[in-house]
Design a protein around this motif. Structure first.
Motif, PDB file in Angstrom:
ATOM      1  N   LEU A 124      26.221 -16.368  -8.926  1.00 60.33           N
ATOM      2  CA  LEU A 124      24.843 -16.112  -9.826  1.00 60.33           C
ATOM      3  C   LEU A 124      25.571 -15.373 -10.717  1.00 60.33           C
ATOM      4  CD1 LEU A 124      22.494 -14.763  -7.541  1.00 60.33           C
ATOM      5  CD2 LEU A 124      22.659 -17.381  -7.763  1.00 60.33           C
ATOM      6  N   VAL A 125      26.218 -14.006 -11.079  1.00 62.10           N
ATOM      7  CA  VAL A 125      26.913 -13.334 -11.727  1.00 62.10           C
ATOM      8  C   VAL A 125      26.886 -14.164 -12.804  1.00 62.10           C
ATOM      9  CG1 VAL A 125      28.648 -12.114 -13.097  1.00 62.10           C
ATOM     10  CG2 VAL A 125      27.853 -11.343 -10.626  1.00 62.10           C
ATOM     11  N   MET A 126      28.180 -15.279 -12.415  1.00 63.47           N
ATOM     12  CA  MET A 126      28.572 -16.192 -14.230  1.00 63.47           C
ATOM     13  C   MET A 126      27.170 -16.733 -14.689  1.00 63.47           C
ATOM     14  SD  MET A 126      31.546 -15.941 -13.610  1.00 63.47           S
ATOM     15  CE  MET A 126      31.805 -17.318 -14.836  1.00 63.47           C
ATOM     16  N   ARG A 127      25.774 -17.218 -14.287  1.00 67.73           N
ATOM     17  CA  ARG A 127      24.963 -17.825 -14.828  1.00 67.73           C
ATOM     18  C   ARG A 127      23.822 -16.805 -15.116  1.00 67.73           C
ATOM     19  NH1 ARG A 127      23.377 -22.937 -13.485  1.00 67.73           N
ATOM     20  NH2 ARG A 127      25.321 -24.072 -11.668  1.00 67.73           N
ATOM     21  N   LEU A 128      24.292 -15.648 -15.480  1.00 63.98           N
ATOM     22  CA  LEU A 128      23.542 -14.293 -16.201  1.00 63.98           C
ATOM     23  C   LEU A 128      23.812 -14.517 -17.735  1.00 63.98           C
ATOM     24  CD1 LEU A 128      23.691 -10.874 -13.760  1.00 63.98           C
ATOM     25  CD2 LEU A 128      21.283 -12.371 -14.309  1.00 63.98           C
ATOM     26  N   ALA A 129      22.939 -13.839 -18.350  1.00 61.02           N
ATOM     27  CA  ALA A 129      22.851 -13.955 -19.780  1.00 61.02           C
ATOM     28  C   ALA A 129      23.877 -12.191 -19.313  1.00 61.02           C
ATOM     29  CB  ALA A 129      22.156 -13.640 -20.383  1.00 61.02           C
ATOM     30  N   ARG A 130      24.838 -11.551 -20.583  1.00 66.78           N
ATOM     31  CA  ARG A 130      24.792  -9.860 -20.053  1.00 66.78           C
ATOM     32  C   ARG A 130      23.860  -9.230 -20.136  1.00 66.78           C
ATOM     33  NH1 ARG A 130      29.877  -8.902 -22.746  1.00 66.78           N
ATOM     34  NH2 ARG A 130      29.776  -6.050 -24.100  1.00 66.78           N
ATOM     35  N   GLY A 131      24.017  -8.601 -19.755  1.00 67.47           N
ATOM     36  CA  GLY A 131      23.516  -7.725 -19.797  1.00 67.47           C
ATOM     37  C   GLY A 131      21.881  -7.897 -18.489  1.00 67.47           C
ATOM     38  N   PRO A 161      21.237 -26.747  -7.806  1.00 69.27           N
ATOM     39  CA  PRO A 161      21.657 -26.086  -8.531  1.00 69.27           C
ATOM     40  C   PRO A 161      23.095 -26.872  -9.221  1.00 69.27           C
ATOM     41  CG  PRO A 161      22.560 -25.333  -5.955  1.00 69.27           C
ATOM     42  CD  PRO A 161      21.090 -25.627  -6.172  1.00 69.27           C
ATOM     43  N   ALA A 162      23.070 -27.992  -8.272  1.00 71.33           N
ATOM     44  CA  ALA A 162      24.782 -28.840  -9.129  1.00 71.33           C
ATOM     45  C   ALA A 162      23.670 -28.944 -10.521  1.00 71.33           C
ATOM     46  CB  ALA A 162      25.075 -29.529  -8.343  1.00 71.33           C
ATOM     47  N   ASP A 163      22.620 -29.341 -10.337  1.00 80.72           N
ATOM     48  CA  ASP A 163      22.205 -30.439 -11.513  1.00 80.72           C
ATOM     49  C   ASP A 163      21.939 -29.241 -12.928  1.00 80.72           C
ATOM     50  OD1 ASP A 163      22.389 -32.949 -10.413  1.00 80.72           O
ATOM     51  OD2 ASP A 163      20.508 -32.468  -9.788  1.00 80.72           O
ATOM     52  N   ASP A 164      22.312 -27.972 -13.259  1.00 80.55           N
ATOM     53  CA  ASP A 164      21.663 -27.137 -13.865  1.00 80.55           C
ATOM     54  C   ASP A 164      23.006 -26.540 -14.586  1.00 80.55           C
ATOM     55  OD1 ASP A 164      20.472 -24.539 -15.357  1.00 80.55           O
ATOM     56  OD2 ASP A 164      19.851 -23.571 -13.539  1.00 80.55           O
ATOM     57  N   SER A 165      22.959 -26.614 -15.489  1.00 82.90           N
ATOM     58  CA  SER A 165      24.055 -25.786 -16.454  1.00 82.90           C
ATOM     59  C   SER A 165      23.820 -25.360 -17.067  1.00 82.90           C
ATOM     60  CB  SER A 165      24.530 -26.780 -17.020  1.00 82.90           C
ATOM     61  OG  SER A 165      23.705 -27.445 -17.994  1.00 82.90           O
ATOM     62  N   ARG A 166      22.416 -24.631 -17.039  1.00 83.48           N
ATOM     63  CA  ARG A 166      22.717 -23.041 -17.845  1.00 83.48           C
ATOM     64  C   ARG A 166      23.689 -22.105 -17.382  1.00 83.48           C
ATOM     65  NH1 ARG A 166      16.042 -20.519 -18.715  1.00 83.48           N
ATOM     66  NH2 ARG A 166      17.346 -18.449 -19.532  1.00 83.48           N
ATOM     67  N   ARG A 167      23.663 -20.910 -18.306  1.00 82.94           N
ATOM     68  CA  ARG A 167      24.539 -19.366 -17.579  1.00 82.94           C
ATOM     69  C   ARG A 167      23.508 -18.298 -18.693  1.00 82.94           C
ATOM     70  NH1 ARG A 167      29.114 -20.598 -15.410  1.00 82.94           N
ATOM     71  NH2 ARG A 167      30.042 -22.930 -14.675  1.00 82.94           N
ATOM     72  N   ASP A 168      22.176 -18.148 -18.685  1.00 82.15           N
ATOM     73  CA  ASP A 168      22.029 -17.548 -19.467  1.00 82.15           C
ATOM     74  C   ASP A 168      20.917 -16.967 -19.626  1.00 82.15           C
ATOM     75  OD1 ASP A 168      20.419 -19.514 -20.606  1.00 82.15           O
ATOM     76  OD2 ASP A 168      20.739 -18.703 -22.582  1.00 82.15           O
ATOM     77  N   TYR A 169      20.945 -17.170 -17.765  1.00 82.67           N
ATOM     78  CA  TYR A 169      19.560 -16.401 -16.548  1.00 82.67           C
ATOM     79  C   TYR A 169      19.809 -14.477 -16.771  1.00 82.67           C
ATOM     80  CZ  TYR A 169      18.609 -20.753 -15.137  1.00 82.67           C
ATOM     81  OH  TYR A 169      18.053 -22.040 -15.904  1.00 82.67           O
TER      82      TYR A 169
END
Length: 314
Positions: free
Chosen positions: A218-225, A194-202
């Protein structure tokens, strides 16, 4: 009738013993188990003594709810024939004041025919994995839910979630795994630290790890909604900081155990070749080595799935 079975007499007090079986009644089958699986979720909690209060719990008990074997007794009204092979999701069929919770780790089981699922005998040890695969399918089949684009944990459940997602024709999910020894074995998807994954719109994050304290991350990695699905089993209170979840308009869902429909649908996927169970069993031990097998299943990070082989036991 008496049979060999695994007995958990208390936390970390486990061994093989001979128990009496309840006599079969109308509609029951007697199944001679060839293989049973060890769950690193609920069974580990009973073994370690950390299981929260649960209906029917108490020692001594026969653990296990992942058994595969051959029908050796079947009444005509059962709809089954002697010689057919079935998956049995545990049984409550023991005498001697031993609880059948979940009652699958035994050479012989008496069970209502309505509880079992026919499988091809060629499945062998993999036949014991049907419940775990159905649990993964149940998590994915939630009401108005999206298939995962992120799965947390590359244990057996995480791998099944990923395989089912790919089998459904969805884009391959990303899988997180903090343990380097568990990052191999991906088929049709990739596994990352997970340290190598910068995505934040799952849009849909499925946690198959059961680890505590993950929700805020995990919330910080979510897309809105977006949605977080809790597919593991959590022994401690689950909590999250409200403001970030509020800003994301996050949704949370809990996936419980499989249903009969999940079992039927999963069996169809396996029989059609859409879902493979290969490569999930990493360790097999004879049932006579049950004490060590359970310890390995729960304490060795290289063990994805431990199977007990019951051949040679009465």
């Amino acid at each position: 009738m008496r049979t060999s079975a695994v007995i958990l007499s208390g936390p970390r007090d486990l061994g093989l013993a001979t128990l009496g079986l309840c006599a079969p009644t109308v509609g029951d089958l007697v199944v001679e188990v060839s293989h049973s699986g060890i769950s690193t979720g609920t069974e580990k909690l009973f073994w370690s003594g950390t299981m929260p209060p649960f209906p029917g719990m108490g020692y001594p008990l026969v653990p296990g709810y992942e058994s595969f074997g051959e029908v050796v007794e079947a009444a005509p009204e059962s709809g089954f024939r002697i010689g057919e092979h079935v998956f049995v999701p545990g049984a409550n069929c023991f005498q001697d004041n031993v609880r059948g919770l979940f009652g699958g780790a035994s050479r012989h089981l008496v069970t209502p025919a309505a509880r079992v699922a026919r499988l091809d005998r060629s499945m062998g040890a993999e036949g014991a994995l049907l419940a775990l695969a159905a649990t993964a399918r149940h998590a994915l089949a939630g009401f108005n839910t999206a298939l995962p684009d992120l799965i947390v944990g590359h244990g057996t459940l995480g791998r099944l979630l990923a395989r089912l997602t790919v089998a459904a024709g969805a884009p391959a999910p990303t899988v997180w795994e903090t343990n380097p020894t568990r990052r191999s074995g991906a088929v049709g998807y990739e596994v990352f630290d997970p340290a190598d994954d910068s995505r934040r719109d799952y849009k849909a994050i499925y946690d198959a790890s059961g680890a505590k304290g993950l929700l805020d991350q995990l919330v910080m990695r979510l897309a809105r909604g977006g949605e977080v699905v809790l597919a593991g089993f959590y022994t401690e209170p689950v909590s999250f900081a409200f403001p970030p979840a509020f800003m994301k308009e996050a949704r949370f869902r809990i996936a419980s155990e499989w249903t009969a429909d999940d079992l039927t649908a999963t069996r169809a996927l396996i029989e059609s070749g859409a879902l493979s169970l290969s490569g999930l069993i990493t360790h097999t031990r004879p049932a006579s080595d049950a004490t060590e097998a359970y310890r390995t299943a729960f304490e060795d990070a290289s063990c994805l799935k431990m199977i007990l082989d019951w051949s040679g036991h009465a």
